[in-house]
Design a protein around this motif. Structure first.
Motif, PDB file in Angstrom:
ATOM      1  N   ALA A   1      -3.426   3.952  -1.475  1.00 53.69           N
ATOM      2  CA  ALA A   1      -4.868   4.312  -1.719  1.00 53.69           C
ATOM      3  C   ALA A   1      -5.769   5.391  -1.613  1.00 53.69           C
ATOM      4  O   ALA A   1      -6.655   5.247  -2.114  1.00 53.69           O
ATOM      5  CB  ALA A   1      -5.142   3.021  -0.298  1.00 53.69           C
ATOM      6  N   SER A   2      -5.142   6.073  -0.893  1.00 51.02           N
ATOM      7  CA  SER A   2      -5.116   7.363  -0.710  1.00 51.02           C
ATOM      8  C   SER A   2      -5.394   8.739  -0.998  1.00 51.02           C
ATOM      9  O   SER A   2      -6.095   9.656  -1.369  1.00 51.02           O
ATOM     10  CB  SER A   2      -5.223   7.319   0.847  1.00 51.02           C
ATOM     11  N   ASN A   3      -4.065   8.042  -1.662  1.00 45.31           N
ATOM     12  CA  ASN A   3      -3.254   8.932  -2.864  1.00 45.31           C
ATOM     13  C   ASN A   3      -2.767  10.026  -2.323  1.00 45.31           C
ATOM     14  O   ASN A   3      -3.214  11.413  -2.731  1.00 45.31           O
ATOM     15  CB  ASN A   3      -4.265   9.369  -4.644  1.00 45.31           C
ATOM     16  N   ARG A   4      -2.248   9.672  -0.768  1.00 49.23           N
ATOM     17  CA  ARG A   4      -1.861  11.254  -0.024  1.00 49.23           C
ATOM     18  C   ARG A   4      -0.261  11.172  -0.174  1.00 49.23           C
ATOM     19  O   ARG A   4      -0.514  10.024   0.412  1.00 49.23           O
ATOM     20  CB  ARG A   4      -2.954  11.008   1.165  1.00 49.23           C
ATOM     21  N   GLN A   5       0.029  11.978   0.076  1.00 47.64           N
ATOM     22  CA  GLN A   5       1.620  12.483   0.803  1.00 47.64           C
ATOM     23  C   GLN A   5       1.583  12.247   2.245  1.00 47.64           C
ATOM     24  O   GLN A   5       1.173  12.664   3.058  1.00 47.64           O
ATOM     25  CB  GLN A   5       2.467  13.275  -0.137  1.00 47.64           C
ATOM     26  N   LEU A   6       2.969  11.210   2.803  1.00 46.46           N
ATOM     27  CA  LEU A   6       2.613  11.280   4.580  1.00 46.46           C
ATOM     28  C   LEU A   6       3.618  11.704   4.946  1.00 46.46           C
ATOM     29  O   LEU A   6       3.579  12.505   5.390  1.00 46.46           O
ATOM     30  CB  LEU A   6       2.409   9.237   4.482  1.00 46.46           C
ATOM     31  N   ARG A   7       4.937  11.695   4.481  1.00 47.49           N
ATOM     32  CA  ARG A   7       5.850  12.449   4.830  1.00 47.49           C
ATOM     33  C   ARG A   7       7.259  13.235   3.534  1.00 47.49           C
ATOM     34  O   ARG A   7       7.097  11.796   3.012  1.00 47.49           O
ATOM     35  CB  ARG A   7       6.003  12.099   5.986  1.00 47.49           C
ATOM     36  N   THR A   8       7.805  13.287   3.791  1.00 44.23           N
ATOM     37  CA  THR A   8       9.353  13.485   3.237  1.00 44.23           C
ATOM     38  C   THR A   8      10.110  13.794   4.456  1.00 44.23           C
ATOM     39  O   THR A   8      10.835  13.725   5.102  1.00 44.23           O
ATOM     40  CB  THR A   8       9.284  14.603   2.599  1.00 44.23           C
ATOM     41  N   LEU A   9      11.553  12.388   3.568  1.00 47.47           N
ATOM     42  CA  LEU A   9      12.411  12.347   4.432  1.00 47.47           C
ATOM     43  C   LEU A   9      13.769  13.094   3.646  1.00 47.47           C
ATOM     44  O   LEU A   9      14.001  13.367   2.857  1.00 47.47           O
ATOM     45  CB  LEU A   9      13.179  11.164   4.078  1.00 47.47           C
ATOM     46  N   ARG A  10      14.208  13.789   4.490  1.00 44.45           N
ATOM     47  CA  ARG A  10      15.265  14.454   4.121  1.00 44.45           C
ATOM     48  C   ARG A  10      16.575  14.217   5.342  1.00 44.45           C
ATOM     49  O   ARG A  10      16.822  14.258   6.508  1.00 44.45           O
ATOM     50  CB  ARG A  10      15.220  15.903   4.572  1.00 44.45           C
ATOM     51  N   GLY A  11      17.669  14.580   4.462  1.00 44.59           N
ATOM     52  CA  GLY A  11      19.225  14.964   5.504  1.00 44.59           C
ATOM     53  C   GLY A  11      19.554  13.550   4.755  1.00 44.59           C
ATOM     54  O   GLY A  11      20.809  12.902   5.832  1.00 44.59           O
ATOM     55  N   CYS A  12      19.162  12.357   4.333  1.00 38.00           N
ATOM     56  CA  CYS A  12      19.539  11.831   4.031  1.00 38.00           C
ATOM     57  C   CYS A  12      20.869  11.033   3.326  1.00 38.00           C
ATOM     58  O   CYS A  12      21.930  10.387   4.200  1.00 38.00           O
ATOM     59  CB  CYS A  12      18.777  10.055   3.510  1.00 38.00           C
ATOM     60  N   HIS A  13      21.023  11.967   1.986  1.00 36.31           N
ATOM     61  CA  HIS A  13      22.458  12.147   0.770  1.00 36.31           C
ATOM     62  C   HIS A  13      22.045  13.365   0.731  1.00 36.31           C
ATOM     63  O   HIS A  13      21.606  14.125   0.772  1.00 36.31           O
ATOM     64  CB  HIS A  13      22.001  10.548  -0.080  1.00 36.31           C
ATOM     65  N   ARG A  14      23.727  13.611  -0.466  1.00 36.05           N
ATOM     66  CA  ARG A  14      24.248  14.838  -0.424  1.00 36.05           C
ATOM     67  C   ARG A  14      23.341  14.661  -1.917  1.00 36.05           C
ATOM     68  O   ARG A  14      23.786  15.906  -2.863  1.00 36.05           O
ATOM     69  CB  ARG A  14      25.703  14.866  -0.102  1.00 36.05           C
TER      70      ARG A  14
ATOM     71  N   ARG B   1       1.145  -1.313   0.066  1.00 33.99           N
ATOM     72  CA  ARG B   1      -0.037   0.062   0.420  1.00 33.99           C
ATOM     73  C   ARG B   1       1.004   0.937  -0.055  1.00 33.99           C
ATOM     74  O   ARG B   1       0.504   2.669  -0.435  1.00 33.99           O
ATOM     75  CB  ARG B   1      -0.776  -0.434   0.955  1.00 33.99           C
ATOM     76  N   HIS B   2       2.187   1.532   0.799  1.00 34.50           N
ATOM     77  CA  HIS B   2       2.396   2.503   0.652  1.00 34.50           C
ATOM     78  C   HIS B   2       4.545   2.022  -0.168  1.00 34.50           C
ATOM     79  O   HIS B   2       4.243   0.608  -0.441  1.00 34.50           O
ATOM     80  CB  HIS B   2       3.488   2.534   2.310  1.00 34.50           C
ATOM     81  N   ILE B   3       4.284   3.400  -0.553  1.00 35.54           N
ATOM     82  CA  ILE B   3       5.155   3.089  -1.787  1.00 35.54           C
ATOM     83  C   ILE B   3       6.594   4.724  -1.564  1.00 35.54           C
ATOM     84  O   ILE B   3       5.652   5.514  -0.819  1.00 35.54           O
ATOM     85  CB  ILE B   3       4.814   3.236  -3.571  1.00 35.54           C
TER      86      ILE B   3
END
Length: 410
Positions: A191-204, A174-176
Motif C-alpha cells: 500500500a505504501s510501496n515501502r520495504q519493512l525489513r529483510t530476513l537474513r540467516g534463514c538459508h544458505r 497488503r504485505h508481501i
C-alpha cells in the motif's frame, strides 16, 4: 498502492515487450467468410430422388391411411370418477438436473510477461486476498490490480542479490514476502510501496518456496531446510525442520494452521505438525510420503475435507492416484464444487480439471473462480475455469427498518 494506470516500464532497457500489457488478439467473426450454398450436380443421386417423388409418396399416403383405421372420429368423453378420494396424493416433481458447466478451452485474457524465469522449482506468481496479483519477472516484482487492470512496479532487486525466486502474499493482502537468489527475504508493504525489513540467516542458498501461517512466514530453500520465521520479532527464526535431502520446492499450510505439507526435489512429501513445535518430540514430522517419482512442487489442502491433501500424483493414504504423463506444477481445489485443477509443464503444458473423488478428467482469484497461469512462453493467462458460484438468497427480515436497503449502496 496507486490504483491508477502507471507506466513502470521506463526503467527497462532492451526489452521488446512491456510487462503485463494485454495482448491484442483478433477474434474471428463467425459471420465472416460465409457464402451461399451452391449445389453440386455430380454429388446428386438422381435415381433416389426419382424414387422419393413417385414410390416414396405412395408409401407415405398408405401409412397415413393406416393411422386412420380404428381412430375415434370425435374426442373421447371425460371419464367419470366413480369413487371420490378423501385425500389427495401429492406428486413431487422430479428434481431438475444441474446444467453442465461450460469449460472454456481458451484464456479470457493474456498479458505479456517478458523475462519470466522458466524454472520448475520457483514460485513466481501469487494472487492476494485484495485481488492484486504479484509476479516476478527477472529481478523485478510487478503488481497487477485485477479490479482496475492497472500495473505498478513494486521493487527491482540488484544483480548481486537477484533474481527474485519466490513471492507470497500475507493473509491480509497488503504485505508481501519476496524470496531472493541470495537466500534473503524482503518484506514489503504494497500500500505504501515501502520495504519493512529483510530476513537474513534463514538459508544458505536460494529461497524458492514460501507459505504464510498468520504472522509466521515459512520458507523453503535449496539447502533442503524449512524455516519458520516470526516476522513480529527481531530474532525471527523460531523453528527449523530438517527432512528433505534436496531443494524444497513446495510448501502449504492447512486451513487450521496445524499441519504443514512440504514437497522436495527428493520426490518426498512430508507432513509436519505445528503442535509439536515446542514439544520434546525427536521429530515434528507425522507423515512421510514416498509415492512420487519426481520432484513434488504442487500441494493443495482440500477445502471440504480437512485431512485430505492433494500432491503431484498422490497423497495421504493415497486414496487415488493418476499418472498425468507430464510435470504437475500446481494444484487448486474448487472452493464451490468437488473439483481439482492441475497445471502441467513438460511435456503437455496444459490445465486439467478433475472431478473428485472419481478423478475423471473434466493461482485462484479471491472469488475462487478465475485462475491465473504463467508459462515459459512469457505470458500470463487468466482462465474462468470454475465458473460463477451460486449465490444464496438472503433471508427476508420480518421487521425491516425504514430505508434499510440504503446500506447496500457503495
Amino acid at each position: 498502492m496507486d490504483a491508477g494506470p502507471l507506466n513502470p516500464f521506463s526503467k527497462l532497457r532492451g526489452r521488446s515487450r512491456c510487462p503485463l500489457q494485454e495482448q491484442i488478439l483478433r477474434r474471428i467473426n463467425s459471420k465472416e467468410n460465409l457464402d451461399r450454398f451452391i449445389p453440386n450436380r455430380s454429388a446428386m443421386d438422381y435415381d433416389y430422388a426419382h424414387y422419393m417423388l413417385t414410390e416414396g409418396r405412395k408409401i407415405k399416403e398408405n401409412q397415413t391411411l393406416r393411422t386412420r383405421i380404428l381412430a375415434f372420429k370425435n374426442k373421447l368423453p371425460t371419464p367419470v370418477e366413480l369413487f371420490r378420494s378423501d385425500h389427495t396424493t401429492s406428486v413431487h416433481p422430479a428434481k431438475p438436473l444441474k446444467p453442465r458447466r461450460h469449460i472454456p478451452q481458451s484464456s479470457e485474457r493474456t498479458l505479456e510477461a517478458p523475462d519470466l524465469m522458466d524454472d520448475f522449482y520457483l514460485n513466481l506468481l501469487d494472487w492476494g486476498s485484495s485481488n492484486v496479483l504479484a509476479i516476478a519477472l527477472g529481478n523485478t516484482v510487478y503488481l497487477w490490480d485485477a479490479s482496475y487492470s492497472s500495473t505498478s512496479e513494486l521493487v527491482t532487486i540488484d544483480d548481486d542479490n537477484g533474481p527474485v525466486t519466490s513471492v507470497s502474499w500475507a493473509p491480509d493482502g497488503r504485505h508481501i514476502a519476496i524470496g531472493l537468489n541470495n537466500s534473503e527475504v524482503q518484506l514489503w508493504d504494497s500500500a505504501s510501496n515501502r520495504q519493512l525489513r529483510t530476513l537474513r540467516g534463514c538459508h544458505r542458498s536460494r529461497l524458492g518456496s514460501m507459505a504464510w501461517n498468520s504472522h509466521i512466514l515459512t520458507t523453503g530453500g535449496m539447502d533442503g531446510m524449512i524455516v519458520n520465521n516470526d516476522v513480529r520479532i527481531r530474532s525471527h527464526v523460531v523453528k527449523t525442520y530438517r527432512g528433505h535431502r534436496q531443494e524444497v520446492c513446495g510448501l502449504k499450510w492447512s486451513a487450521s494452521g496445524q499441519q504443514l505439507a512440504s514437497g522436495g526435489n527428493d520426490n518426498l512429501v512430508h507432513i509436519w505438525d505445528m503442535s509439536k513445535v515446542s514439544s520434546n518430540s525427536p521429530t515434528q514430522r507425522i507423515h512421510r510420503l514416498e509415492d512420487h517419482t519426481s520432484a513434488v512442487k504442487a500441494l493443495a489442502w482440500c477445502p471440504f475435507q480437512s485431512n485430505l491433501l492433494a500432491s503431484g500424483g498422490g497423497g495421504g493414504a493415497c486414496l487415488n492416484s493418476v499418472d498425468t504423463g507430464s510435470q504437475v506444477c500446481a494444484l487448486l481445489w474448487n472452493k464451490n464444487e468437488r473439483e481439482l485443477l492441475s497445471s502441467h509443464g513438460f511435456t503437455q503444458n496444459q490445465l486439467i480439471l478433475w472431478k473428485y473423488p472419481s478423478m475423471s478428467s473434466s493461482h485462484q482469484s479471491p472469488d475462487g473462480c478465475t485462475v491465473a497461469s504463467a508459462a515459459g512462453d512469457e505470458t500470463l493467462r487468466f482462465w474462468n475455469v470454475f465458473g460463477v458460484p451460486e449465490v444464496a438468497k438472503p433471508a427476508l427480515k420480518v421487521h425491516q427498518e425504514p430505508f434499510s436497503h440504503l446500506n447496500r449502496i457503495r
